[in-house]
Design a protein around this motif. Structure first.
Motif, short mmCIF file in Angstrom:
data_model
loop_
_atom_site.label_atom_id
_atom_site.label_comp_id
_atom_site.label_asym_id
_atom_site.label_seq_id
_atom_site.Cartn_x
_atom_site.Cartn_y
_atom_site.Cartn_z
N PRO A 151 0.81 -1.23 0.00
CA PRO A 151 0.00 0.00 0.00
C PRO A 151 0.84 1.27 0.00
N ALA A 152 2.03 1.23 0.63
CA ALA A 152 2.87 2.44 0.67
C ALA A 152 3.36 2.84 -0.72
N ASP A 153 3.33 1.90 -1.65
CA ASP A 153 3.91 2.18 -2.97
C ASP A 153 2.89 2.50 -4.04
N ILE A 154 1.62 2.65 -3.67
CA ILE A 154 0.63 3.04 -4.68
C ILE A 154 0.01 4.38 -4.28
N SER A 155 -0.66 5.02 -5.25
CA SER A 155 -1.21 6.36 -4.98
C SER A 155 -2.48 6.26 -4.13
N GLY A 156 -2.95 7.42 -3.69
CA GLY A 156 -4.17 7.46 -2.89
C GLY A 156 -5.38 6.94 -3.64
N GLY A 157 -5.50 7.35 -4.90
CA GLY A 157 -6.64 6.90 -5.70
C GLY A 157 -6.61 5.39 -5.87
N GLN A 158 -5.41 4.89 -6.12
CA GLN A 158 -5.26 3.43 -6.27
C GLN A 158 -5.58 2.73 -4.95
N SER A 159 -5.10 3.32 -3.83
CA SER A 159 -5.38 2.73 -2.52
C SER A 159 -6.89 2.62 -2.29
N GLN A 160 -7.60 3.68 -2.64
CA GLN A 160 -9.05 3.65 -2.40
C GLN A 160 -9.71 2.61 -3.29
N ARG A 161 -9.20 2.43 -4.51
CA ARG A 161 -9.79 1.41 -5.39
C ARG A 161 -9.50 0.01 -4.82
N VAL A 162 -8.31 -0.17 -4.24
CA VAL A 162 -8.01 -1.46 -3.60
C VAL A 162 -8.96 -1.67 -2.41
N ALA A 163 -9.18 -0.60 -1.64
CA ALA A 163 -10.08 -0.71 -0.48
C ALA A 163 -11.49 -1.09 -0.94
N ILE A 164 -11.91 -0.53 -2.08
CA ILE A 164 -13.23 -0.88 -2.61
C ILE A 164 -13.24 -2.35 -3.03
N ALA A 165 -12.15 -2.77 -3.70
CA ALA A 165 -12.06 -4.18 -4.12
C ALA A 165 -12.13 -5.09 -2.90
N ARG A 166 -11.42 -4.72 -1.83
CA ARG A 166 -11.41 -5.54 -0.62
C ARG A 166 -12.82 -5.62 -0.02
N SER A 167 -13.53 -4.49 -0.05
CA SER A 167 -14.86 -4.48 0.58
C SER A 167 -15.88 -5.24 -0.27
N LEU A 168 -15.55 -5.48 -1.55
CA LEU A 168 -16.51 -6.17 -2.42
C LEU A 168 -16.21 -7.66 -2.56
N ILE A 169 -15.07 -8.10 -2.01
CA ILE A 169 -14.58 -9.44 -2.32
C ILE A 169 -15.53 -10.54 -1.84
N LEU A 170 -16.32 -10.27 -0.79
CA LEU A 170 -17.26 -11.29 -0.30
C LEU A 170 -18.65 -11.12 -0.90
N ASN A 171 -18.73 -10.35 -2.00
CA ASN A 171 -20.01 -10.07 -2.66
C ASN A 171 -21.09 -9.56 -1.71
N PRO A 172 -20.84 -8.46 -1.05
CA PRO A 172 -21.85 -7.93 -0.13
C PRO A 172 -23.06 -7.41 -0.92
N GLU A 173 -24.20 -7.35 -0.22
CA GLU A 173 -25.40 -6.85 -0.89
C GLU A 173 -25.44 -5.34 -0.88
N VAL A 174 -24.70 -4.76 0.05
CA VAL A 174 -24.73 -3.31 0.21
C VAL A 174 -23.30 -2.80 0.26
N LEU A 175 -23.06 -1.65 -0.33
CA LEU A 175 -21.75 -1.02 -0.21
C LEU A 175 -21.93 0.36 0.41
N ILE A 176 -21.20 0.59 1.51
CA ILE A 176 -21.30 1.88 2.19
C ILE A 176 -19.97 2.60 2.05
N LEU A 177 -20.04 3.87 1.67
CA LEU A 177 -18.80 4.62 1.47
C LEU A 177 -18.86 5.90 2.29
N ASP A 178 -17.89 6.05 3.18
CA ASP A 178 -17.87 7.22 4.06
C ASP A 178 -16.82 8.21 3.53
#
Lengths: 236, 243
Positions: free
Chosen positions: B134-161
């Motif tokens: 994570p230290a070696d990627i940009s902020g935008g990329q980090s947030q996209r990874v965080a979104i990928a991580r939050s979607l990996i279990l196929n949740p029914e709802v996605l919440i973004l703060d």
């Protein structure tokens, strides 16, 4: 001084080994490393209890830490050496007694260092783990501890330096570590305390100074890694 | 899909959520906005029980999230949550971050989890960064990874703060583009954001909060029209001044 080293050098390094028990610098190092290795898991447990959600373990750990920090190590050694055998009913080898006392003593200090490492992590880390659905155990062992322990590696190495110095107290209960060996050399030689204790001081200094330099180096490396992260966040 | 009924929350004596009742329909995108301290982050954090509530009920997919039969970790597995500060685990590579839920919650081996995680990274356009830290990627990329991580279990709802608030302006669009794509795919989303362009374009409804009250809940067309609540118009003009 060279004369003493020539005559007692081997004794200084390994004690009476291989004709008798291992001692000297080798024993000092073994005691220190074994003590740290045994202390580490105890310290992690104390840190988890101190920072964890459960009240009773928290109270017990905090009572332990505060009690231990309020007494000198020498007193713990006396307890382990004189009192413990009476309580448990059989004698323990002086070396184990010393290690036991150091482990109890250091667990309190190292526990606090690791607890500080846990508390120093951003709250978002445990929150993110929670939000993923991870329970306490995976959160602690996969997310929190790997980071917390990595961040306090300098503190842990620093404690090893402290333990090396503390192991010299073993000379009081006749553990034949470095200081004890040098005391024996001193009673043989009688007239050369300056040289003998000069060698003793130099040996501890070289050992501990090298370790503290290693600590500095580790601190810089870890700071660099952290800065790497901070820079990315700042750019973000 | 998500229903708030008379939800109130206090921090000590301070009432931060006041009797909120509203519904999020399946497959819709809700944007929450309002001045800082209005309770919008607190409200979205109540949905996966990161913030407990003292009054009212919240149901997700028909089940009361505080029911005794509900395991909080199972609830959270069904709700993806994305933070302002990404909160990637810095000691794990990008792919290990994304795989973590599969490995620790679905007890998959590395080998089993890898294809799913790589597919997810491809979806957010970061398959080439799989082995970066994570230290070696940009902020935008980090947030996209965080979104990928939050979607990996196929949740029914996605919440973004506030998913883009910690990002440099040039990185906001890559994250919003991904969110637009997810919304288009029919993901149920609740997103706290100040990106009014995004809200206008993607939201099915916009909720406006002020002092812990849900004061206005409208379709974007109404929200950005002169008929909107005076508080909303005040808020929008204040935001425009800053841009």
């Amino acid at each position: 001084m060279l004369e003493i080293i020539r005559e007692y050098g081997l004794m200084l390094l390994v004690g009476e080994y291989p004709h008798g028990k291992l001692g000297g610098l080798a024993l000092t190092l073994i005691i220190s490393i074994v003590s740290l290795a045994v202390t580490f898991p105890c310290a992690v447990l104390i840190a988890l209890a101190r920072t964890g959600p459960l009240r009773t373990p928290k109270a017990i750990a905090s009572g332990f830490v505060h009690s231990v920090r309020a007494v000198p190590l020498l007193m713990l050694i006396f307890w382990a050496y004189f009192a413990l055998p009476i309580v448990i009913g059989f004698p323990i080898d002086a070396t184990y007694t010393l290690i036991l006392a150091i482990v109890v003593y250091q667990a309190a200090y190292l526990g606090e260092i690791i607890a500080a490492g846990i508390e120093g992590l951003p709250k978002g880390q445990s929150e993110a783990a929670k939000a993923l659905g991870l329970g306490y155990v995976p959160t602690t062992f996969r997310v929190i501890l790997p980071q917390a322990i990595f961040n306090v590696i300098p503190g842990i190495v620093n404690q090893l330096t402290t333990i090396i110095k503390e192991s010299s107290l073993g000379s009081i209960i006749a553990v034949s570590e470095l200081s004890y060996v040098m005391l024996q050399v001193n009673s043989n030689e009688v007239t050369k305390p300056l040289q003998i204790f000069g060698i003793l001081a130099a040996t501890y200094f070289i050992l501990c100074f090298a370790l503290s330099q290693a600590t500095n180096w580790l601190e810089r490396r870890i700071a660099n890694r952290r800065t790497g992260r901070v820079v990315v966040e700042a750019v973000a | 899909m998500i229903e708030f009924q008379g939800v109130s929350k206090w921090y000590g004596t301070l009432k931060v959520l006041k009797d909120i009742s509203a519904t999020v329909d399946k497959g819709t995108t809700i944007v929450l906005c309002g001045p800082s301290g209005s309770g919008k982050s607190t409200l979205v954090r109540t949905v996966n029980r990161l913030e407990p509530i003292q009054e009212g009920t919240i149901t997700v997919a028909g089940a009361d999230i505080y029911a005794k039969s509900v395991n909080v970790n199972t609830l959270r597995m069904g709700i993806g949550f994305v933070f302002q500060q990404f909160n990637l685990f810095p000691h794990l590579t990008v792919i290990d971050n994304v795989m973590l839920p599969l490995r620790r919650l679905h007890h998959q081996s590395r080998k089993e989890a890898l294809p799913t995680a790589l597919l997810m990274l491809e979806r957010v356009g970061l398959a080439d960064k799989a082995h970066a830290l994570p230290a070696d990627i940009s902020g935008g990329q980090s947030q996209r990874v965080a979104i990928a991580r939050s979607l990996i279990l196929n949740p029914e709802v996605l919440i973004l703060d506030e998913p883009t608030s910690a990002l440099d302006p040039e990185m906001v669009s890559e994250v919003l583009k991904l969110l637009r794509q997810l919304s288009g795919e029919g993901m149920t989303m609740m997103c706290v954001t100040h990106e009014m362009g995004f809200a206008r374009e993607v939201a099915d409804r916009i909720w406006f909060l002020k002092n812990g009250e849900l004061t206005f809940d409208a379709k974007p067309l109404v929200f950005f029209s002169p008929e909107a609540h005076p508080d909303v118009r005040g808020f929008l003009s204040a935001i425009q001044k800053n841009h």
